[in-house]
Design a protein around this motif. Sequence first.
Motif, short mmCIF file in Angstrom:
data_model
loop_
_atom_site.label_atom_id
_atom_site.label_comp_id
_atom_site.label_asym_id
_atom_site.label_seq_id
_atom_site.Cartn_x
_atom_site.Cartn_y
_atom_site.Cartn_z
N HIS A 91 0.83 -1.22 0.00
CA HIS A 91 0.00 0.00 0.00
C HIS A 91 0.86 1.26 0.00
O HIS A 91 0.59 2.21 -0.74
N ILE A 92 1.92 1.27 0.83
CA ILE A 92 2.76 2.48 0.82
C ILE A 92 3.51 2.60 -0.50
O ILE A 92 3.79 3.71 -0.97
N GLU A 98 8.70 5.60 -0.18
CA GLU A 98 9.83 4.67 -0.17
C GLU A 98 9.81 3.84 1.11
O GLU A 98 9.38 4.28 2.16
N ARG A 99 10.29 2.62 0.97
CA ARG A 99 10.36 1.70 2.11
C ARG A 99 11.30 2.27 3.17
O ARG A 99 12.47 2.54 2.87
N ALA A 234 0.38 -11.12 5.30
CA ALA A 234 1.84 -11.20 5.43
C ALA A 234 2.52 -9.92 4.98
O ALA A 234 3.68 -9.67 5.32
N GLN A 235 1.79 -9.07 4.23
CA GLN A 235 2.33 -7.80 3.74
C GLN A 235 2.32 -6.69 4.81
O GLN A 235 2.78 -5.58 4.54
N THR A 263 -4.75 -1.61 5.33
CA THR A 263 -5.24 -2.12 4.04
C THR A 263 -4.08 -2.33 3.07
O THR A 263 -3.09 -1.60 3.10
N PRO A 264 -4.19 -3.33 2.19
CA PRO A 264 -3.15 -3.53 1.18
C PRO A 264 -3.34 -2.63 -0.04
O PRO A 264 -4.25 -1.80 -0.09
#
Length: 298
Positions: A91-92, A98-99, A234-235, A263-264
């Motif tokens: 989702h991000i 960015e991670r 798992a996400q 939410t994904p």
Amino acid sequence: MKPPEWSLVQYRVDDSEKVTVGISLNGTVLQGPSETADLTLMGALGHWDSLTRLLREWTPAASEAVAGARIAPPLTYPGKVLCAGANYWDHIAEMGIERPDALGEPFFFLKPPTTTVTGPGDPVPLPGYAGARVDWEAELAVVIGRAGRDIAPEQALDHVAGYLAANDISARDRLTSAMPVAEPFAYDWLGHKGQDGFCPLGPGLVPAWQIPDPQNLRIRLSVNGVLKQDSSTAQMMVPIPEVIAAASRLTRLEPGDVILTGTPAGCGVPRGEFLAAGDEVVVEIERIGRLENKVVAS
């Protein structure tokens, strides 16, 4: 997707507004144990530990079907609905973020329980003003069964009664206010997330012992039969035990409180897609079930 073994539901009979605890098994509403006959599900959650022992030894298939049963919202009403925002990696990514190298504390907001919480088959009302951009968000909801404050992550799942599917309906046009009193007050989380009917829950409470790994469940959402979200719990960036622990550091968690866990990818806003009157929205979560709601004009 694998359905639940059975779930706890609330139902009404014929034209009565009284809600009663029952069991949903293979799409049929059955009478619950005699110990729940005069309880709402919120009442049952008040002594969840003793009810757990009863339900683990009980055989739902031996119960009689309820004639004329109408499924009601599963909880009427939680004391708190806490929502974790931006908690899925995919989702991000779709939001262009960015991670991060290190995760911070989960971000929480609240939904007013008695006016946002609805159930399976209940309408999702569009706001009554022009230009509303209403979006969907499929989420796994955690229901608290044992109270606690400052809960350790390794003990967090011991406080969970069970799980529901949720749809965190969002008015994207209200995220920021057009006329804030000052710049620090530009964000309108109540208008964005807390309008009437913006928290469908259901179809029933699946007891925690039926879900061996809540961090490995497929989660999907479709609009008018078109798949929009298709991911896995798992996400999650912050796993469920740590979400519960973080929430408990802010407020005491009580039986019946609901925590939405994020939410994904697949929301409408990145693609400029929004809900319209007549749309059929379906949330499906493995082992939890299927939550269907229709969008209506106010």
